[in-house]
Enzyme design. Structure first.
Site, PDB file in Angstrom:
ATOM      1  N   GLU A  66       1.564  -0.140  -4.943  1.00 46.17           N
ATOM      2  CA  GLU A  66       0.892   0.879  -5.276  1.00 46.17           C
ATOM      3  C   GLU A  66       1.637   2.170  -5.314  1.00 46.17           C
ATOM      4  O   GLU A  66       2.067   2.742  -4.134  1.00 46.17           O
ATOM      5  CB  GLU A  66      -0.604   0.749  -4.149  1.00 46.17           C
ATOM      6  N   ASP A 103       0.946  -1.259  -0.171  1.00 45.73           N
ATOM      7  CA  ASP A 103       0.104  -0.159   0.036  1.00 45.73           C
ATOM      8  C   ASP A 103       0.817   1.076  -0.003  1.00 45.73           C
ATOM      9  O   ASP A 103       1.885   1.334   0.712  1.00 45.73           O
ATOM     10  CB  ASP A 103      -0.856  -0.134   1.196  1.00 45.73           C
TER      11      ASP A 103
END
Length: 548
Positions: free
Chosen positions: A279, A211
Site C-alpha cells: 500500500e 500496510d
C-alpha cells in the site's frame, strides 16, 4: 500447529499473483462465530466456501494481531499472536488449511511501519535513552523553544510528533499517537521484522499486504517538508479537510533506503514463493513510486493503486490517462486495482452510480492490466452505510466529524441472510457496528436466488478474466477514448482482445477496430460479430471482442 502441510492443496506457481483477483476480508465485520458481536477467524473459515464460489484467487485478511484496538488492529502489540477477539493461532491454522483446501491463497495484512505504544518494544524504548531498544523507534529532541523537531504532520491530524515525559523527547507517529513509528535505520529492527514475516510464512501464509509500505523509512536528517500550493493538493491519503494535504511529503516517507529493506523482504518471500502487495500512500508521485517499488524481480510484486479509489467516478478520459501514465512512469511495474476498501467510502456511494454502472466498472476492472482487489460486500452492490455519530467507533471520523465521517460506513457487518436482525453476521444483540437496514435488502442469500443479481455478474466477470490469459497477464495497447467510450487491446501470444466501455448513461457510437472480430462475454453484455465501421454502445455497456 498441524503437521499437515498447509500448502499441499495449491500448485506452486511463483507468478500466481500476476493478474490474480484478491478478495479483502475485514475480520471484525465478516462473520462472528462465537456470538460476541465481533467477527473472527473461525467465522472467516466457515464462510470460505462462499468466497471460493466467487472465483477469486486469494483473500487478503486485515489485521488480527494482538492489539489495544485503538486503530482496530493496525496498532500491533504482539506480531506473533492472534488477538483473543479474533481467536487463537490454532484457529488461524484452521483458516489457512480451509482456504488452501478451497484453492485460495491467503495474504495477511502486515503492519510494520509502526507498532502500538503498548508493544513491549516501545515500552522498553521509551524507558531510557540507553537501553537495548532505545533506538528502535524514531526519537528526537525538541527545538530550543520546546516545539517538535520539524513540521511533519500526522495523517490522523495534528503534529506527527508526541512529547514523552519519560525520555524528555518527541517520538514520531504518522498516524495515531498510540502508533509509534519503528526506526528502519536501526538494523536490529529490520532483522526482527524479517523474523516476523518468516514466522507467518512458516505458518502457511502465501504473502502479505504491506500496510503503508512507503512510510517505513524517514529522512534521517529530519528536514521540514516544503509547503504544497493549493492548486497542487491531491487529497488521496488524507481527506481534504486535513492539513496533511498541504505539504509536499518529501522527507517523512518514500525514502530511497526503503528499497533496500524491500529487497531483503523479497528475498525471504522468494524462498516460499510468496507475494506482496504494497500500500503506497503518495499523493503527488504515486505512479512513479509504484514503478520504483515494483520494478524488476527484487522489490515488491505489486502495488495497491489509489488512482481508482478517487472521490469522483473515473471517466473514459481519466482511465486512459492513468493507463498512459503507468506506461510512461512505471513501465516495469505491476498495479493492483481496487474501487473500494476498508478506508474509503464504498464506491457505489462515493461515485453515486446506478447498479448498471457498477456492473460495467467491475467488467472494466477485470480487463485492466494488473491484479484486482475486491472489498467484502462490493459484489452485493452494497452502498456506504449511514452510521450515527453515537455509534461511531473510528477515531479518524470522530476527529474530523462531520466534514469527514470516518471509515465506519464501509466497515459495517457483512449481510448473509435477511431473515435475521443482524443479517446472519451474529446472534449478539450488540454487533460492534450496527448492521445497515439498507444492506439487509441485498444479502447473499437473497442474491443467490436471483439470477439477475449483481453478485452473479461479479462471478461472470471474474470467470471471464480467468478464461482469457490475455486479460490476466497480457500487454495493454491501443489505449484511447472517444468521448465517453474507453478503448484498449489486451494481447498475449495469439490472443488479442478488444475492450470497449461506454462509461456514461448516454448512447455512444465510435469507430470500430479494424480487422475481423467476434464479440465474447455474452453474459457481460457483449455477443455476436463485431460490425465494420461504426460500433454502437448502449448506456454503461461493455463491448468485448476476440480477434480472428
Amino acid at each position: 500447529m498441524s503437521d499437515t502441510n498447509p500448502n499441499q492443496y495449491l500448485t506452486k506457481d511463483p507468478d500466481w499473483w500476476r493478474g490474480a483477483v484478491i478478495y479483502q476480508i475485514y475480520p471484525r465485520s465478516f462473520q462472528d462465530s462465537n456470538d460476541d458481536g465481533v467477527g473472527d477467524l473461525l467465522g472467516i473459515a466457515n464462510r470460505l466456501p462462499y468466497v471460493a464460489s466467487l472465483g477469486v484467487d486469494a483473500v487478503w485478511i486485515s489485521p488480527f494481531f494482538r492489539s489495544p484496538m485503538k486503530d482496530f488492529g493496525y496498532d500491533v502489540s504482539d506480531y506473533c499472536d492472534v488477538d483473543p477477539m479474533f481467536g487463537t493461532l490454532a484457529d488461524f491454522d484452521v483458516l489457512i488449511q480451509s482456504a488452501h483446501a478451497h484453492g485460495l491463497k491467503v495474504l495477511m495484512d502486515l503492519v510494520i511501519s509502526h507498532s502500538s505504544t503498548e508493544h513491549p518494544w516501545f515500552v522498553e524504548s521509551r524507558a531510557s535513552r540507553d537501553n537495548p531498544k532505545a533506538n528502535w523507534y524514531v526519537w528526537a529532541d525538541a527545538k530550543p523553544d520546546g516545539t517538535p523537531p520539524n513540521n511533519w504532520l500526522s495523517i490522523f491530524g495534528g503534529s506527527a510528533w508526541q512529547w514523552d515525559a519519560t525520555r524528555c523527547q518527541y517520538y514520531l507517529h504518522n498516524f495515531l499517537t498510540e502508533q509509534g513509528d519503528l526506526n528502519f535505520h536501526e538494523p536490529q529492527v529490520q532483522e526482527e521484522l524479517l523474523k516476523i514475516a518468516r514466522f507467518w510464512l512458516d505458518r502457511g501464509v502465501d504473502g502479505f499486504r504491506l500496510d503503508t509500505v512507503n512510510f517505513y523509512t524517514h529522512d534521517a536528517q529530519l528536514r521540514d517538508n516544503p509547503p504544497l500550493p493549493p492548486e497542487e493538493r491531491n487529497p488521496i491519503t488524507a481527506p481534504a479537510v486535513n492539513p496533511y494535504t498541504w505539504q509536499n511529503h518529501l522527507y517523512d516517507k518514500t525514502q530511497p533506503e526503503n528499497l533496500l529493506f524491500l529487497k531483503k523482504l523479497r528475498s525471504l518471500m522468494n524462498d516460499y514463493q510468496a507475494a506482496a502487495v504494497g500500500e503506497i500512500g503518495e499523493d503527488q508521485r504515486g505512479l512513479e513510486v509504484l514503478g520504483d517499488y515494483t520494478r524488476g524481480s527484487d522489490h515488491l510484486h505489486m502495488s495497491y493503486a489509489f488512482e481508482l479509489l478517487s472521490d469522483h467516478a473515473p471517466t473514459a478520459a481519466y482511465i486512459a490517462k492513468v493507463m498512459d501514465d503507468i506506461a510512461e512512469k512505471a513501465p516495469g511495474g505491476w498495479a493492483c486495482w481496487a474501487f473500494s476498501n476498508h478506508d474509503v467510502v464504498r464506491h457505489v456511494s462515493r461515485w453515486n452510480i446506478p447498479e448498471q454502472a457498477a456492473r460495467m466498472y467491475i467488467t472494466l476492472m477485470m480487463c485492466l492490466r494488473g491484479s484486482a482487489c475486491l472489498y467484502q460486500g462490493e459484489e452485493l452492490g452494497l452502498p456506504e452505510a449511514d452510521v450515527a455519530f453515537e455509534d461511531l467507533q473510528d477515531p479518524y471520523g470522530k476527529r474530523f466529524w462531520p466534514a469527514f465521517k470516518g471509515r465506519d460506513g464501509a466497515r459495517t457487518p457483512m449481510v448473509w441472510e435477511a431473515d435475521t436482525h443482524n443479517g446472519g453476521f451474529t446472534t449478539s444483540s450488540h454487533p460492534w457496528l450496527p448492521v445497515s437496514p439498507e444492506h439487509l435488502r441485498r444479502t447473499v442469500a437473497a442474491q443467490e436466488k436471483d439470477p439477475a443479481a449483481i453478485l452473479h455478474h461479479y462471478r461472470h466477470a471474474i470467470s471471464f478474466r480467468h478464461a482469457h490469459a490475455a486479460l490476466k497477464t497480457g500487454d495493454i495497447s491501443h489505449v484511447s477514448h472517444e468521448g465517453n467510450v474507453l478503448k484498449f487491446h489486451r494481447c498475449l501470444g495469439d490472443e488479442e482482445i478488444f475492450c470497449g466501455f461506454n462509461i456514461s448513461d448516454e448512447l455512444a457510437t465510435v469507430e470500430a477496430p479494424q480487422g475481423k472480430w467476434f464479440q465474447i462475454g455474452e453474459e457481460l453484455g457483449s455477443a455476436g460479430p463485431l460490425p465494420d465501421g461504426k460500433l454502437h454502445f448502449g448506456r454503461w455497456q461493455p463491448v468485448l471482442a476476440l480477434k480472428r
